[in-house]
Design a protein around this motif. Sequence first.
Motif, PDB file in Angstrom:
ATOM      1  N   ASP A   1       7.952  10.669   6.372  1.00  0.00           N
ATOM      2  CA  ASP A   1       8.129  10.411   7.639  1.00  0.00           C
ATOM      3  C   ASP A   1       7.693   8.930   8.212  1.00  0.00           C
ATOM      4  OD1 ASP A   1       8.309  12.102  10.447  1.00  0.00           O
ATOM      5  OD2 ASP A   1       6.821  10.620  10.694  1.00  0.00           O
ATOM      6  N   PRO A   2       8.547   8.176   8.686  1.00  0.00           N
ATOM      7  CA  PRO A   2       8.084   6.873   8.874  1.00  0.00           C
ATOM      8  C   PRO A   2       7.039   6.540  10.034  1.00  0.00           C
ATOM      9  CG  PRO A   2      10.211   7.593  10.242  1.00  0.00           C
ATOM     10  CD  PRO A   2       9.851   8.658   8.952  1.00  0.00           C
ATOM     11  N   PHE A   3       6.826   7.733  11.093  1.00  0.00           N
ATOM     12  CA  PHE A   3       5.786   7.489  12.050  1.00  0.00           C
ATOM     13  C   PHE A   3       4.554   7.753  11.272  1.00  0.00           C
ATOM     14  CE2 PHE A   3       9.499   8.700  14.724  1.00  0.00           C
ATOM     15  CZ  PHE A   3       9.414   7.583  15.707  1.00  0.00           C
ATOM     16  N   LEU A   4       4.303   8.915  10.395  1.00  0.00           N
ATOM     17  CA  LEU A   4       3.080   9.325   9.770  1.00  0.00           C
ATOM     18  C   LEU A   4       2.662   8.374   8.694  1.00  0.00           C
ATOM     19  CD1 LEU A   4       3.822  13.135   9.678  1.00  0.00           C
ATOM     20  CD2 LEU A   4       2.646  11.771  11.503  1.00  0.00           C
ATOM     21  N   ARG A   5       3.581   7.941   8.128  1.00  0.00           N
ATOM     22  CA  ARG A   5       3.458   6.873   7.154  1.00  0.00           C
ATOM     23  C   ARG A   5       2.677   5.604   7.615  1.00  0.00           C
ATOM     24  NH1 ARG A   5       6.154   2.419   4.977  1.00  0.00           N
ATOM     25  NH2 ARG A   5       5.769   1.911   2.919  1.00  0.00           N
ATOM     26  N   ARG A   6       3.210   5.171   8.661  1.00  0.00           N
ATOM     27  CA  ARG A   6       2.756   3.917   9.422  1.00  0.00           C
ATOM     28  C   ARG A   6       1.397   4.337   9.886  1.00  0.00           C
ATOM     29  NH1 ARG A   6       5.510   0.978  14.526  1.00  0.00           N
ATOM     30  NH2 ARG A   6       5.167   2.920  15.617  1.00  0.00           N
TER      31      ARG A   6
ATOM     32  N   SER B   1       7.554  -4.628   8.629  1.00  0.00           N
ATOM     33  CA  SER B   1       6.256  -3.732   8.905  1.00  0.00           C
ATOM     34  C   SER B   1       6.081  -2.275   8.671  1.00  0.00           C
ATOM     35  CB  SER B   1       5.550  -4.081  10.282  1.00  0.00           C
ATOM     36  OG  SER B   1       4.718  -3.583  10.595  1.00  0.00           O
ATOM     37  N   SER B   2       4.958  -1.935   8.434  1.00  0.00           N
ATOM     38  CA  SER B   2       4.878  -0.478   8.190  1.00  0.00           C
ATOM     39  C   SER B   2       4.189   0.065   9.338  1.00  0.00           C
ATOM     40  CB  SER B   2       4.139  -0.184   6.883  1.00  0.00           C
ATOM     41  OG  SER B   2       4.788  -0.783   5.934  1.00  0.00           O
TER      42      SER B   2
ATOM     43  N   TRP C   1       0.810  -1.275  -0.129  1.00  0.00           N
ATOM     44  CA  TRP C   1       0.051   0.184   0.177  1.00  0.00           C
ATOM     45  C   TRP C   1       0.589   1.254   0.247  1.00  0.00           C
ATOM     46  CZ3 TRP C   1      -3.651  -2.614   3.946  1.00  0.00           C
ATOM     47  CH2 TRP C   1      -4.768  -3.145   3.153  1.00  0.00           C
ATOM     48  N   GLY C   2       2.147   1.309   0.824  1.00  0.00           N
ATOM     49  CA  GLY C   2       2.750   2.414   0.712  1.00  0.00           C
ATOM     50  C   GLY C   2       3.551   2.637  -0.683  1.00  0.00           C
TER      51      GLY C   2
END
Length: 584
Positions: free
Chosen positions: A497-502, A583-584, A477-478
């Motif tokens: 941004d890894p946090f917001l993307r997740r 994992s995302s 999906w990413g």
Amino acid sequence: MSQNNIPVSETYWSLVDKADKKFSKIRDLPYYERNRHDTYFYKVFKVYTQLWKFQQENRQKLLEAGLKRWEIGDIASRIGQLYFGQYMRTSDANYLSESYIFYEAVLTREYFKEGLFQDHSLANKQLRFMARFLMVCLVLSRRETVYQLVNQLKMLVDECKRTFQESDFKEWKLVVQEIVKFLKADTAFMNIRPLRYSLVLDLHPDFLPHVATRRKLRLRDAILTSYYPNEVKFSELTLDTFRMLQCLEWEPSGSFYQSSGAPSWGMGTNVAQSGAHGPRINCLQDIADPTLPPNPRKAVLYRPSVTQFIAVMATMCEELPPDGVLVIYLSASGSSISDSPNHLSGQGVGESLGYRTDGLHIGARGNGGLDCICPCDFIPFTRRPLLFIVDSNRSKAFKSIKGAEKGEPAAMLLSPSSLPMPGSVDSSRHPSGSLFTTFLTAPLQAFCLLLGISGSDVEMDTYNKAEKLLSVLLNEWGSMLAASDTLDPVWAQVLSDPFLRRLILRFIFCLAVLTLYAPTFDKKEFLPECIPCLPEVVLPTAATSQTAVLQIADVFGATNRFIFSEGITLPESRCCDEESMSSS
């Protein structure tokens, strides 16, 4: 005697008095006075450093002068309290680890043990210390230590009730009940994998797909607040904010697996043998990872007044770096403002936009609406990039912010108005916390909770298979989002941004699951929304999204619990590259 002929004991008590006064001042400073607090923290810490060093260098003379062991423990406990308070204001994991070190030293050296059951005040000091240490261990994910402390706290409260007036310790019985209820909700199943962003399990930031965007924003600050009557909490940390706090931090590389077994540093032999800083090296290796970027700064607010909330938000917006995004997480029940006896019907643009209609109760009701924060309260702050995560039965009221922003289009992840949880008083709540928040912080566990699958029903092989599969699907999906020509710039600018993307990818999973889940199929009140809209390629109507949910459901033998479009089938074969299963 010192060079100035001042007795050692007199110098010591002068330092104690000075430290006490400064400690009281820093404890009472409001959160929104950040610069003042940081300055004062270093001042009060300097005094406590002097005090600690002085008592170490003059320990024997002070003991001869009448110094009690509990007084030494009181200093160490205060230092631990200072460190934890600074962690809560800065999110710097080093402060959290230092707090743990000092608290563990107090526990293992049994500073408060001598005369504990002869002195009512000393008994309360020990109880307060254990409650604070419990909080540190909870946030630090030291579950073995948490369970040991809970057992010790139970026994200590029972003994105090037998020794002193039972009525004096009723509040501590409630504290024990609170932590037991918290741990019953936050089970081992909910913590199979760390909630923090793990470079071992999550996609490394260096390998995130490239997003074509003119600017890239980073999560720099977050405000987290949650309030429901009788919600699961410990002290002022609710279950929902506890999970979201961890979700927006880095997991020190590998520490989760080192600490999940029998910890090598134990419950204190190192401290007892090598002094207050005995376990420092092991603990810092576990907690403080120098290879990681700083954690985003977070303000956890429990039952703030609306004016306090706005003051903190104003400070964060003022201090937000040019490349920063502020996350505003609200988990609370909502109601119409017209319910308030003090409400005056407004006129004009605001009312026509509809954002004065509903609000969220972030504190106890009965204050004439003073505890109720409305979407319109956030409009002045939309001059800066904001991401709203609203978990409430009135979350959709925040859609009215769209189009009324003062400079930056707001991004929003909005919970369903209700969720399919039969038997609960509030359909959006669950004994294990809010289902929407759980989807954003522990998506596979949320999937299981939705289907009524408990931790005891799931074999680890099955869970691990589903976890790896979900990791791959989220990353797919990413990649689709990053490659999409129709991705709104509001989302494109935060997708690196890894946090917001997740969070975004887990929201997509949540939306797909709840859309296709048979009891909520085609019922808008059960579906979350995001603003601006995401590309069609990741929406639940897309074949890729339906196939993703079908595959996860198949792992748990629950495909019949979902409604899929005609022609959606399981892939004939799926070659999973183990190295790609991040994992995302």
